[in-house]
Design a protein around this motif. Structure first.
Motif, PDB file in Angstrom:
ATOM      1  N   GLU A 314       0.831  -1.205   0.000  1.00  0.00           N
ATOM      2  CA  GLU A 314       0.000   0.000   0.000  1.00  0.00           C
ATOM      3  C   GLU A 314       0.864   1.254   0.000  1.00  0.00           C
ATOM      4  O   GLU A 314       0.596   2.219  -0.737  1.00  0.00           O
ATOM      5  N   ARG A 317       2.522   1.522  -3.417  1.00  0.00           N
ATOM      6  CA  ARG A 317       1.551   1.905  -4.442  1.00  0.00           C
ATOM      7  C   ARG A 317       1.266   3.408  -4.411  1.00  0.00           C
ATOM      8  O   ARG A 317       1.243   4.076  -5.452  1.00  0.00           O
ATOM      9  N   ARG A 321       2.112   6.225  -7.432  1.00  0.00           N
ATOM     10  CA  ARG A 321       1.101   7.153  -7.982  1.00  0.00           C
ATOM     11  C   ARG A 321       1.604   8.587  -7.922  1.00  0.00           C
ATOM     12  O   ARG A 321       1.522   9.344  -8.898  1.00  0.00           O
ATOM     13  N   ILE A 447       0.936  -4.238  -6.957  1.00  0.00           N
ATOM     14  CA  ILE A 447       1.527  -2.909  -6.765  1.00  0.00           C
ATOM     15  C   ILE A 447       0.974  -1.899  -7.768  1.00  0.00           C
ATOM     16  O   ILE A 447       1.289  -0.708  -7.689  1.00  0.00           O
ATOM     17  N   TRP A 448       0.183  -2.372  -8.716  1.00  0.00           N
ATOM     18  CA  TRP A 448      -0.412  -1.475  -9.720  1.00  0.00           C
ATOM     19  C   TRP A 448      -1.806  -1.996 -10.058  1.00  0.00           C
ATOM     20  O   TRP A 448      -1.978  -3.190 -10.275  1.00  0.00           O
TER      21      TRP A 448
END
Length: 537
Positions: A314, A317, A321, A447-448
């Motif tokens: 998390e 990730r 972004r 992760i995506w």
């Protein structure tokens, strides 16, 4: 005590680092003004200052970024400060010993080292003689840098990021003082000494904060012959070898690109131009990427030590972004204003119009690899936190071979742009390869996600809009201010600042309209800081 949000921590680091980066740009501008891209002193000094730092990156960077911090953070999490500090003292002793050995060998064998890395058809006897002399003088940079980064690793693992971010402020401050007051008296010889003093200051500013956090040197921990028996040191050593090769990517690519550029423009301009462009590229992108990476590694290492992969993924990730949100428009923006940016930072004295054009061309193509650079840095840190050196190793070797092939293939076609494009393609390939391998390593923990892909496409659309908005604005600004050429500095600043502001405005408005989450969060954060500031007044 409540932990600071990631955006606040990275934001503070970026503000502090910005001061150091601006000072670094001033330093490089003064080097350009005094020595240009083709003088004997400029080429010799650039080579002499570059090689010790490249050796440090090639031999020891992995120890700081990949091996020490994960082990130190894990020990700090599981066994407490005393055990972690004892490990740090033993680690510092080893780094000091090893860098001293390499420095002595570098001084003794400076001539053959220079021949291997730098000598070519373009090099005159004067460049060679001065380059070897300055190389011997500057090799102690390895010792000073090694100790400075070791101390920084301890502070970062303990959540103290601001002082390590200020390291470049200290070193660049010394060098700028030298340029302002002593350059005409002592010349390039004194500049080499100023660099050494500057790097010494990076160590000095960290010591009080280490002491404040409870760090003490125990003499028994400094016995190098005992240190190699320590199980935690052996764990660092096992992690170091595969990761060492992975961290060769940037320094080896720079050496290869520099060598390919040597054969351009009749032996002039090319080598220095690719180095100036790479410096500007690294400063602009590194301001965000390296600040984020320095926060990321200790945090991810602590989560990995606890075995909390859900929180690990998390955190990674959200970091990815934010990185894509910032780096995409940055890449297109730099491409749009590469020429006025180089002109603002470097032009003057012996850094003439020709130097500006070829350096700007190199920067334009280097900017194409900004997102790949960010992916490679961030995802490699995630691998290091998991104590997995294999994935960064495989992707780095592939990228280095790719860069070698493309540099000498594209240089005859696109000249300096081909060399820079080779670097951009290879670093992007490394980032993509790491992404694929890390997804496999974290199977079951994505992760995506598809929503992230949709937002990334929106960001890409608006980043392309940034390019056209900045270029259009640049043409308007330069056309309007052409009659004010006597106010050179103001024209240069306006040619960078106005198109950049236009690009930022287009990007933010477009991302808000397309409902990109990061745009809303950024706006809320800036508004919140402004509101708190007004309330405090």
């Amino acid at each position: 005590m409540k932990e600071k949000p990631l955006v606040t921590t990275v934001g503070l680091m970026m503000i502090i680092a910005l001061a150091g980066k601006v000072m670094g740009l001033m330093r490089d501008r003064l080097i350009g003004v005094h020595y240009g891209t083709y003088s004997i002193e400029g080429i010799a000094f650039t080579q002499a200052s570059l090689l010790p730092r490249l050796f440090l990156d090639i031999m020891f960077a992995s120890v700081f970024s990949a091996s020490f911090i994960p082990v130190f953070s894990g020990l700090l999490t599981t066994k407490g400060k005393k055990a972690a500090f004892d490990l740090a003292a033993r680690f510092i002793a080893i780094i000091g010993f090893l860098t001293m050995v390499v420095t002595i060998l570098g001084i003794l064998f400076a001539a053959p080292l220079y021949t291997v890395f730098f000598e070519g058809d373009y090099a005159s006897a004067e460049i060679r003689e001065m380059g070897i002399h300055l190389l011997r003088r500057m090799f102690p940079l390895m010792i000073l840098s090694g100790l400075a980064f070791s101390l920084a690793g301890v502070l970062q693992s303990m959540g103290e990021f601001n002082i390590p971010s200020a390291m470049s402020v200290a070193s660049n401050g010394v060098i700028l003082l030298y340029f302002f007051f002593l350059i005409d008296r002592f010349g390039v010889e004194g500049l080499a000494v100023a660099f050494l003093i500057g790097w010494l200051m990076q160590i000095v500013i960290q010591v009080p904060f280490l002491i404040r956090n409870g760090f003490r040197l125990n003499l028994k921990n400094l016995a190098v012959w005992r240190t190699f028996k320590d199980p935690e040191i052996r764990k660092i050593a096992r992690l170091t070898l595969p990761v060492m090769v992975a961290t060769w990517l940037a320094p080896v690519n720079l050496l290869v690109n520099g060598r390919a550029a040597m054969d351009l423009y009749g032996g002039e301009h090319g080598y220095m131009a690719i180095n100036f462009a790479n410096t500007l590229y690294t400063i602009v992108t590194g301001l965000f990427v390296l600040s984020l990476a320095n926060v990321l590694l200790p945090k991810l290492s602590a989560l990995a030590a606890k075995g909390d992969l859900v929180a690990f993924v998390e955190f990674l990730r959200s970091s990815l972004r934010g990185m894509v949100f910032i780096l995409l428009p940055m890449a297109f923006g730099i491409m749009a204003i590469s020429r006025p940016l180089v002109r603002l930072v470097f032009e003057g004295g012996r850094f003439d119009a020709t130097s500006v054009e070829i350096t700007a061309q190199a920067l334009f193509f280097l900017a194409m690899g900004i997102l790949g650079f960010g992916m490679q840095i961030i995802l490699s840190r995630a691998c290091y936190a998991l104590q997995n050196g294999r994935a960064p190793l495989v992707t780095a070797v592939f990228a280095m071979v790719l860069n070698l092939i493309l540099s000498f293939t594209l240089a005859p076609v696109l000249e300096i742009g081909g060399v820079a494009l080779a670097s951009a393609i290879s670093i992007s390939a490394a980032g993509l390869g790491l992404f694929i391998l890390l997804r496999r390593r974290l199977a079951g923990h994505s992760i995506w996600t598809w929503p992230m892909t949709a937002d990334a496409l929106k960001m890409l659309i608006m980043a392309v809009a940034v390019f056209f908005a900045a270029r259009y604005t640049l043409d308007l600004v330069e056309g309007t201010l052409k009659r004010y050429d006597e106010v050179t500095l103001l024209v240069r600043i306006a040619s960078v600042a106005v198109p950049a502001a236009a690009g930022v405005a287009v990007y933010m408005v477009g991302c808000l309209f397309l409902r990109v989450k990061e745009a809303r969060l950024a706006l809320e954060y800036m508004w919140g800081r402004l509101y708190v500031g007004k309330k405090g007044n």
